[in-house]
Scaffold this motif. Structure first.
Motif, PDB file in Angstrom:
ATOM      1  N   SER A  27       0.827  -1.208   0.000  1.00  0.00           N
ATOM      2  CA  SER A  27       0.000   0.000   0.000  1.00  0.00           C
ATOM      3  C   SER A  27       0.863   1.261   0.000  1.00  0.00           C
ATOM      4  CB  SER A  27      -0.932  -0.003   1.215  1.00  0.00           C
ATOM      5  OG  SER A  27      -1.822  -1.098   1.174  1.00  0.00           O
ATOM      6  N   LEU A  28       1.948   1.235   0.772  1.00  0.00           N
ATOM      7  CA  LEU A  28       2.855   2.385   0.796  1.00  0.00           C
ATOM      8  C   LEU A  28       3.497   2.592  -0.575  1.00  0.00           C
ATOM      9  CD1 LEU A  28       4.590   1.905   4.271  1.00  0.00           C
ATOM     10  CD2 LEU A  28       3.115   3.814   3.601  1.00  0.00           C
ATOM     11  N   SER A  30       2.212   1.792  -3.481  1.00  0.00           N
ATOM     12  CA  SER A  30       1.194   2.357  -4.379  1.00  0.00           C
ATOM     13  C   SER A  30       0.951   3.837  -4.081  1.00  0.00           C
ATOM     14  CB  SER A  30      -0.117   1.571  -4.228  1.00  0.00           C
ATOM     15  OG  SER A  30       0.054   0.224  -4.604  1.00  0.00           O
ATOM     16  N   LEU A  31       1.064   4.223  -2.814  1.00  0.00           N
ATOM     17  CA  LEU A  31       0.805   5.608  -2.417  1.00  0.00           C
ATOM     18  C   LEU A  31       1.929   6.542  -2.860  1.00  0.00           C
ATOM     19  CD1 LEU A  31      -0.991   7.593  -0.760  1.00  0.00           C
ATOM     20  CD2 LEU A  31       0.435   7.024   1.223  1.00  0.00           C
ATOM     21  N   LEU A  70       1.805  14.590   0.342  1.00  0.00           N
ATOM     22  CA  LEU A  70       1.141  13.613   1.206  1.00  0.00           C
ATOM     23  C   LEU A  70       1.173  13.950   2.691  1.00  0.00           C
ATOM     24  CD1 LEU A  70       2.431  10.330  -0.521  1.00  0.00           C
ATOM     25  CD2 LEU A  70       0.231  11.454  -0.824  1.00  0.00           C
ATOM     26  N   PHE A  75      -4.160   8.007   5.701  1.00  0.00           N
ATOM     27  CA  PHE A  75      -3.718   6.703   5.215  1.00  0.00           C
ATOM     28  C   PHE A  75      -4.212   5.671   6.222  1.00  0.00           C
ATOM     29  CE2 PHE A  75      -0.352   3.374   4.877  1.00  0.00           C
ATOM     30  CZ  PHE A  75      -0.548   3.028   3.546  1.00  0.00           C
TER      31      PHE A  75
END
Length: 265
Positions: A27-28, A30-31, A70, A75
């Motif tokens: 997930s990180l 992709s972020l 960000l 998140f």
């Protein structure tokens, strides 16, 4: 947020602590990857590292863009706290000086192991050849004395040959079992994607076994891949886990414009 000492590595804190590590890293990735090439992600799920991670970019500009875009964002329903890391990461140091690379150290260690194994193998071969020479001498003596080899020597040689044949058959069966291992072919992955990232993505599924680069022909059912894309072979120990992984990761976006194609081998 410390902007005085820019670094290609970002320190991220206040992360959700209940998510499994493979899912968290995926997930990180992709972020952060839309802002630049991410070459490493270090995240811990125990000890003093809970809720923290380091995102390593190939370039300083990518880290700065991600920090500005960000910081303070949500998140997993928690507000991100992002700053530049105080010290360079191992991945950054290895790019600046290849002699510091952990991968290079591992390769050198592997070469040493292979070299030692080769020496042991050659020594065993010499001992085997010496034993065979002695055996041939005993056989010749038996033939000179009796005119024919003894039944005991014949049985022993026959037994050795049968054992060798059984060993070869067992090795062939092992190879066949490995070839039959349930696998997924994943294509259209960004050039910076590697085995560690794919392992992080698929290790959350039951029966995940291993991941390796796939260089054979991509199935015709896969859409045309982007230029420079990579492909990987994901192996499983169970069909159930494979099917679930195939269903949930088909079309997964590593970064915008890179939709992953997935099918069973």
């Amino acid at each position: 947020m410390a902007l005085s000492k820019p670094s290609p590595t970002l320190y991220v804190s206040n992360l959700e602590t209940k998510t499994k590590k493979p899912e968290l890293k995926a997930s990180l990735y992709s972020l952060f990857t839309p802002y630049g090439q991410v070459i490493d992600i270090v995240a811990k799920k125990n000890g003093g590292g809970r809720g923290q991670a380091f995102i390593v970019f190939a370039e300083q500009a990518g880290a700065t863009a991600a920090l500005r875009a960000l910081s303070g964002g949500l998140f997993y329903n928690k507000e991100l706290s992002i700053s530049y890391a105080k010290a360079p990461s191992n991945a950054t140091l290895s790019r600046q000086d290849p002699s510091l690379s952990r991968e290079k150290a591992a390769i050198e260690a592997a070469k040493l192991v292979v070299s030692n194994a080769q020496g042991e193998y050659e020594q065993l071969e010499k001992e085997r050849e010496a034993d065979e020479a002695v055996l041939r001498g005993e056989k010749r003596e038996a033939i000179d004395e009796d005119g024919e080899s003894t039944g005991r020597d014949a049985k022993r040689l026959k037994g050795n040959e049968q054992e060798n044949e059984e060993d070869e058959e067992e090795m062939e069966l092992d190879d066949e079992d490995e070839d039959d291992q349930p696998s997924l072919i994943c294509s259209n992955l960004p050039p910076e994607c590697n085995e560690d990232i794919m392992s992080a993505l698929f290790s959350q599924y039951t029966g995940f076994s291993s991941v390796s680069s796939f260089t054979a022909s991509i199935p015709k059912s896969h859409p045309k891949s982007n230029t420079g894309s990579r492909s990987f072979l994901i192996k499983f120990d169970s069909v159930e886990g494979l099917k679930k992984a195939e269903s949930e990761t088909k079309g997964y976006l590593m970064q915008p414009g890179w939709e992953m194609s997935v099918s069973q081998k």
